[in-house]
Design an enzyme around this catalytic site. Structure first.
Site, PDB file in Angstrom:
ATOM      1  N   LYS A   1       0.823  -1.219   0.000  1.00 19.24           N
ATOM      2  CA  LYS A   1       0.000   0.000   0.000  1.00 19.24           C
ATOM      3  C   LYS A   1       0.849   1.257   0.000  1.00 19.24           C
ATOM      4  O   LYS A   1       0.584   2.197  -0.728  1.00 19.24           O
ATOM      5  CB  LYS A   1      -0.915   0.065   1.232  1.00 19.24           C
TER       6      LYS A   1
ATOM      7  N   ARG B   1      -9.656   1.680   8.880  1.00 16.35           N
ATOM      8  CA  ARG B   1      -9.288   0.282   9.095  1.00 16.35           C
ATOM      9  C   ARG B   1     -10.360  -0.452   9.891  1.00 16.35           C
ATOM     10  O   ARG B   1     -10.196  -1.629  10.183  1.00 16.35           O
ATOM     11  CB  ARG B   1      -7.995   0.233   9.908  1.00 16.35           C
TER      12      ARG B   1
ATOM     13  N   ARG C   1      11.431  -6.123   4.435  1.00 12.69           N
ATOM     14  CA  ARG C   1      11.156  -4.692   4.245  1.00 12.69           C
ATOM     15  C   ARG C   1      12.100  -3.809   5.068  1.00 12.69           C
ATOM     16  O   ARG C   1      12.337  -4.053   6.238  1.00 12.69           O
ATOM     17  CB  ARG C   1       9.705  -4.381   4.650  1.00 12.69           C
TER      18      ARG C   1
ATOM     19  N   ARG D   1      11.333  -1.740  10.494  1.00 15.94           N
ATOM     20  CA  ARG D   1      10.280  -1.258  11.393  1.00 15.94           C
ATOM     21  C   ARG D   1      10.132  -2.209  12.565  1.00 15.94           C
ATOM     22  O   ARG D   1      10.169  -3.420  12.391  1.00 15.94           O
ATOM     23  CB  ARG D   1       8.955  -1.180  10.633  1.00 15.94           C
TER      24      ARG D   1
ATOM     25  N   ARG E   1      -0.771  -8.513  13.445  1.00 15.64           N
ATOM     26  CA  ARG E   1      -1.342  -7.481  12.566  1.00 15.64           C
ATOM     27  C   ARG E   1      -2.246  -8.111  11.508  1.00 15.64           C
ATOM     28  O   ARG E   1      -3.269  -7.542  11.137  1.00 15.64           O
ATOM     29  CB  ARG E   1      -0.219  -6.658  11.920  1.00 15.64           C
TER      30      ARG E   1
HETATM   31  P1  AMP Z   1       0.871   0.950   8.994  1.00 19.02           P
HETATM   32  O1  AMP Z   1       2.095   1.738   8.736  1.00 19.02           O
HETATM   33  O2  AMP Z   1      -0.285   1.393   8.135  1.00 19.02           O
HETATM   34  O3  AMP Z   1       1.093  -0.537   8.907  1.00 19.02           O
HETATM   35  O4  AMP Z   1       0.423   1.251  10.505  1.00 19.02           O
HETATM   36  C1  AMP Z   1       1.279   0.950  11.581  1.00 19.02           C
HETATM   37  C2  AMP Z   1       0.467   0.901  12.874  1.00 19.02           C
HETATM   38  O5  AMP Z   1      -0.134   2.187  13.120  1.00 19.02           O
HETATM   39  C3  AMP Z   1      -0.698  -0.077  12.872  1.00 19.02           C
HETATM   40  O6  AMP Z   1      -0.293  -1.409  13.177  1.00 19.02           O
HETATM   41  C4  AMP Z   1      -1.587   0.529  13.960  1.00 19.02           C
HETATM   42  O7  AMP Z   1      -1.086   0.267  15.257  1.00 19.02           O
HETATM   43  C5  AMP Z   1      -1.430   2.022  13.700  1.00 19.02           C
HETATM   44  N1  AMP Z   1      -2.437   2.492  12.727  1.00 19.02           N
HETATM   45  C6  AMP Z   1      -2.222   2.962  11.454  1.00 19.02           C
HETATM   46  N2  AMP Z   1      -3.385   3.279  10.856  1.00 19.02           N
HETATM   47  C7  AMP Z   1      -4.362   3.004  11.755  1.00 19.02           C
HETATM   48  C8  AMP Z   1      -5.776   3.097  11.730  1.00 19.02           C
HETATM   49  N3  AMP Z   1      -6.451   3.538  10.647  1.00 19.02           N
HETATM   50  N4  AMP Z   1      -6.454   2.747  12.853  1.00 19.02           N
HETATM   51  C9  AMP Z   1      -5.814   2.326  13.961  1.00 19.02           C
HETATM   52  N5  AMP Z   1      -4.486   2.179  14.040  1.00 19.02           N
HETATM   53  C10 AMP Z   1      -3.761   2.512  12.958  1.00 19.02           C
END
Ligand code: AMP
Length: 227
Positions: A13, A88, A127, A160, A171
């Protein structure tokens, strides 16, 4: 154009958001990046978000939605945006719909990236993210020739914290339980297009663009063929 990208962690994404946003001249807004910036700056929001992020859980809906609404109110998002990683949950989607409806605007399309689970775990194991420009790269676990610096800006690459296999599995479970129901929610609103997200980055971009801009397809096939 107002677009949402949905997909499991590691579906590509973030990479696609950057490319698509550039092609469509709209800002890519990643809630994960916004949270990581808060964590890095040590803000109160960042301290709260970190507790959830570390375990692979979602940050509570109200916190996430307030942060996203504030970002969407910035000037560069006035005529369009691409949301990467938000909403989400169905609750977040409802809150987003309320925010947009209050401004008499609506989403144009929601793209759901499809990738098999084992693919995701593999992708996230390799990654790396540039600490300076945020570019996402993949170390090559096959020949061990891991890159340490970003090809784009020379910044140091890092892994990360939440890309460890245990957290990735969590996740993925969170995605299945809390985000997958969103796909039906957007299907009933006739907004959802599923995009197979395996294969070359350029192929996935082409599929995504085909879903949002059918009218520019002929032009794209000419450039893709190099003719
Ligand atoms: P990502 O970089 O999109 O994988 O997001 C990393 C982390 O940020 C996720 O595992 C969540 O803990 C938090 N996070 C990101 N977007 C959201 C969302 N829309 N709702 C809740 N937590 C989020």
């Amino acid at each position: 154009m107002r677009i949402v990208l949905i997909g499991p962690p590691g579906a590509g994404k973030g990479t696609q958001a950057r490319v698509l946003a550039e092609r469509l001249s709209i800002p890519a807004i990643s809630t994960g990046d916004l949270f990581r910036a808060h964590v890095a700056e040590g803000t109160a929001l960042g301290l709260r978000a970190r507790e959830y992020m570390e375990t692979g859980a979602l940050v509570p809906d109200e916190v996430t939605t307030a942060m996203t609404a504030a970002r969407l109110a910035e000037e560069d998002a006035a005529s369009g945006f691409l949301l990467d990683g938000f909403p989400r949950t169905v609750r977040q989607a409802e809150l987003l719909e309320q925010t947009l409806t209050a401004q008499s605007i609506a989403l144009d399309r929601v793209l759901a990236f499809d990738v098999p689970d084992d693919h995701v775990v593999q992708r996230l194991a390799s990654r790396r993210v540039c600490g300076d420009c945020g570019r996402i790269l993949h170390a090559d676990p096959v020949d061990g020739s891991e890159a340490h610096y970003c090809q784009n800006c020379g910044g140091a690459l890092r892994r990360r914290d939440d890309d460890r296999e245990e957290t990735v599995r969590k996740r993925l479970d969170v995605y299945t339980a809390q985000t997958v129901p969103l796909l039906d929610w957007y299907t009933t609103r006739a907004l959802l297009t599923r995009v197979p997200a395996t294969g070359l980055i350029e192929e996935v971009t082409r599929r995504a663009l085909a879903a949002v801009l059918p009218s520019i397809l002929p032009e794209l096939s000419v450039s893709a063929d190099g003719r």
